[in-house]
Design an enzyme around this catalytic site. Structure first.
Site, PDB file in Angstrom:
ATOM      1  N   ASP A 189       0.870  -1.180   0.000  1.00 31.39           N
ATOM      2  CA  ASP A 189       0.000   0.000   0.000  1.00 31.39           C
ATOM      3  C   ASP A 189       0.903   1.225   0.000  1.00 31.39           C
ATOM      4  O   ASP A 189       1.938   1.241   0.670  1.00 31.39           O
ATOM      5  CB  ASP A 189      -0.930  -0.002   1.224  1.00 31.39           C
ATOM      6  CG  ASP A 189      -2.128   0.916   1.008  1.00 31.39           C
ATOM      7  OD1 ASP A 189      -2.507   1.166  -0.163  1.00 31.39           O
ATOM      8  OD2 ASP A 189      -2.695   1.407   2.004  1.00 31.39           O
ATOM      9  N   TYR A 222       0.166  10.101  -9.121  1.00 32.71           N
ATOM     10  CA  TYR A 222       0.701  11.457  -8.929  1.00 32.71           C
ATOM     11  C   TYR A 222       2.037  11.668  -9.653  1.00 32.71           C
ATOM     12  O   TYR A 222       2.692  12.691  -9.453  1.00 32.71           O
ATOM     13  CB  TYR A 222       0.877  11.726  -7.423  1.00 32.71           C
ATOM     14  CG  TYR A 222      -0.422  11.692  -6.646  1.00 32.71           C
ATOM     15  CD1 TYR A 222      -1.246  12.814  -6.567  1.00 32.71           C
ATOM     16  CD2 TYR A 222      -0.847  10.527  -5.998  1.00 32.71           C
ATOM     17  CE1 TYR A 222      -2.446  12.779  -5.869  1.00 32.71           C
ATOM     18  CE2 TYR A 222      -2.044  10.477  -5.301  1.00 32.71           C
ATOM     19  CZ  TYR A 222      -2.832  11.598  -5.237  1.00 32.71           C
ATOM     20  OH  TYR A 222      -4.024  11.558  -4.555  1.00 32.71           O
ATOM     21  N   ASP A 223       2.436  10.719 -10.491  1.00 34.68           N
ATOM     22  CA  ASP A 223       3.730  10.813 -11.181  1.00 34.68           C
ATOM     23  C   ASP A 223       3.948  12.142 -11.925  1.00 34.68           C
ATOM     24  O   ASP A 223       5.064  12.672 -11.890  1.00 34.68           O
ATOM     25  CB  ASP A 223       3.901   9.649 -12.173  1.00 34.68           C
ATOM     26  CG  ASP A 223       4.368   8.374 -11.487  1.00 34.68           C
ATOM     27  OD1 ASP A 223       4.738   8.439 -10.302  1.00 34.68           O
ATOM     28  OD2 ASP A 223       4.369   7.313 -12.138  1.00 34.68           O
TER      29      ASP A 223
HETATM   30  P1  IMP Z   1      -1.569   1.717  -4.204  1.00 36.25           P
HETATM   31  O1  IMP Z   1      -1.519   1.405  -2.764  1.00 36.25           O
HETATM   32  O2  IMP Z   1      -0.340   1.247  -4.931  1.00 36.25           O
HETATM   33  O3  IMP Z   1      -2.832   1.325  -4.861  1.00 36.25           O
HETATM   34  O4  IMP Z   1      -1.483   3.305  -4.307  1.00 36.25           O
HETATM   35  C1  IMP Z   1      -2.482   4.171  -3.800  1.00 36.25           C
HETATM   36  C2  IMP Z   1      -2.494   5.451  -4.629  1.00 36.25           C
HETATM   37  O5  IMP Z   1      -1.235   6.125  -4.476  1.00 36.25           O
HETATM   38  C3  IMP Z   1      -2.648   5.210  -6.120  1.00 36.25           C
HETATM   39  O6  IMP Z   1      -4.001   5.240  -6.484  1.00 36.25           O
HETATM   40  C4  IMP Z   1      -1.908   6.366  -6.733  1.00 36.25           C
HETATM   41  O7  IMP Z   1      -2.732   7.497  -6.807  1.00 36.25           O
HETATM   42  C5  IMP Z   1      -0.810   6.655  -5.721  1.00 36.25           C
HETATM   43  N1  IMP Z   1       0.450   6.001  -6.097  1.00 36.25           N
HETATM   44  C6  IMP Z   1       0.929   4.802  -5.653  1.00 36.25           C
HETATM   45  N2  IMP Z   1       2.135   4.537  -6.191  1.00 36.25           N
HETATM   46  C7  IMP Z   1       2.417   5.595  -6.981  1.00 36.25           C
HETATM   47  C8  IMP Z   1       3.529   5.897  -7.815  1.00 36.25           C
HETATM   48  O8  IMP Z   1       4.520   5.161  -7.946  1.00 36.25           O
HETATM   49  N3  IMP Z   1       3.453   7.086  -8.484  1.00 36.25           N
HETATM   50  C9  IMP Z   1       2.404   7.933  -8.373  1.00 36.25           C
HETATM   51  N4  IMP Z   1       1.341   7.693  -7.631  1.00 36.25           N
HETATM   52  C10 IMP Z   1       1.347   6.523  -6.934  1.00 36.25           C
END
Ligand code: IMP
Length: 205
Positions: free
Chosen positions: A72, A157-158
Site C-alpha cells: 500500500d 501522482y507521477d
Molecule cells: P496503491 O496502494 O499502490 O494502490 O497506491 C495508492 C495510490 O497512491 C494510487 O491510487 C496512486 O494514486 C498513488 N500512487 C501509488 N504509487 C504511486 C507511484 O509510484 N506514483 C504515483 N502515484 C502513486
C-alpha cells in the site's frame, strides 16, 4: 523445490518490478491472477498503510494458505500536514480518477511556494508466511510537488512528483529510471533483505 510467493496485485508493472527485484532468490513469484483470483479485492479502510497492506495480504493468505505479499502506498505533502497520505487513491472522492486527484492537489497547493512543496511517497509491503507469521518492509522517496503536471508516463501522482536531486517528474522518466529510486523499489530492496534473513532462519531450523 522453490517456495511460491503470491502477489495480491494484478498490476503488471508492480508484478514485473517485484519479479525483477526477487529474481535469483529461491522463490517462484506468481500473482493472484495466476491462481484465478482476478476479482479478489479488499476495502482499503485501514487508518494506516500497514493496516491496509496487512489486511490485503491476510485475506489472500486465508484463501491460498501460501506466502503472500501485498503493498500500500501514499503520498505525504508537508504543507498539507501529510495529506493525502493513506487516502491517496481516493483523495478527490470514492471514484476519483488520477486526473481528479492531481487537480485537487494542485488546487490545495496553489498559494504554496516551490520551496514549501516538499513531499514524500511511502510504500509498505506486508508479507505473510505459510504459518501466518508476518513482516512489513518500508520504502520512502523524498521530493516535491511541481507547479504543474509534466510528462506522460507512469500513473497516479507521477506527473506532479519531482524526486529529490532531480529536475524531472516521475512522469518524465523512463520506467527503469523511476524504478531505481522509487518508494516501491526501496521497499522491495528492504523486503529482499528481510526475506534473505528469513530464509537463513528457515534453513537453520
Ligand atoms: P496503491 O496502494 O499502490 O494502490 O497506491 C495508492 C495510490 O497512491 C494510487 O491510487 C496512486 O494514486 C498513488 N500512487 C501509488 N504509487 C504511486 C507511484 O509510484 N506514483 C504515483 N502515484 C502513486
Amino acid at each position: 523445490m522453490k517456495r511460491r510467493i503470491i502477489l495480491s496485485t494484478g498490476n503488471v508493472h508492480k508484478i514485473n518490478e517485484i519479479k525483477s527485484i526477487l529474481k535469483d532468490m529461491p522463490f517462484e513469484v506468481i500473482s493472484k491472477n495466476d491462481l484465478g483470483y482476478e476479482d479478489f479485492d479488499v476495502v482499503e479502510d485501514g487508518s494506516t498503510l500497514e493496516e491496509n497492506a496487512l489486511k490485503k495480504a491476510g485475506e489472500l493468505h486465508k484463501l491460498t494458505k501460501g506466502i503472500v505479499i501485498a503493498d500500500d502506498t501514499g503520498l505525504y505533502v508537508d504543507a498539507l500536514r501529510g495529506e493525502p497520505g493513506v487516502y491517496s487513491a481516493r483523495y478527490a472522492g470514492e471514484h476519483a480518477t488520477y486526473a481528479d486527484n492531481n487537480k485537487k492537489l494542485l488546487n490545495k497547493l496553489r498559494d504554496v511556494s516551490l520551496e514549501k512543496r516538499t513531499a514524500y511517497f511511502k510504500t509498505i509491503i506486508a508479507v505473510i508466511f505459510e504459518d501466518g507469521s508476518k513482516m512489513t518492509a518500508e520504502g520512502i522517496c523524498n521530493g516535491h510537488i511541481a507547479i504543474e503536471e509534466r510528462g506522460n508516463r507512469g500513473f497516479g501522482y507521477d506527473p506532479l512528483f519531482v524526486p529529490e536531486g532531480r529536475d524531472k517528474t516521475f512522469s518524465e522518466m523512463s520506467e527503469e529510471e523511476k524504478n531505481k529510486i522509487s518508494h516501491r523499489s526501496n521497499a522491495l530492496k528492504c523486503l529482499r533483505n528481510m526475506l534473505e534473513e528469513a530464509i537463513e532462519n528457515f534453513d537453520n531450523q
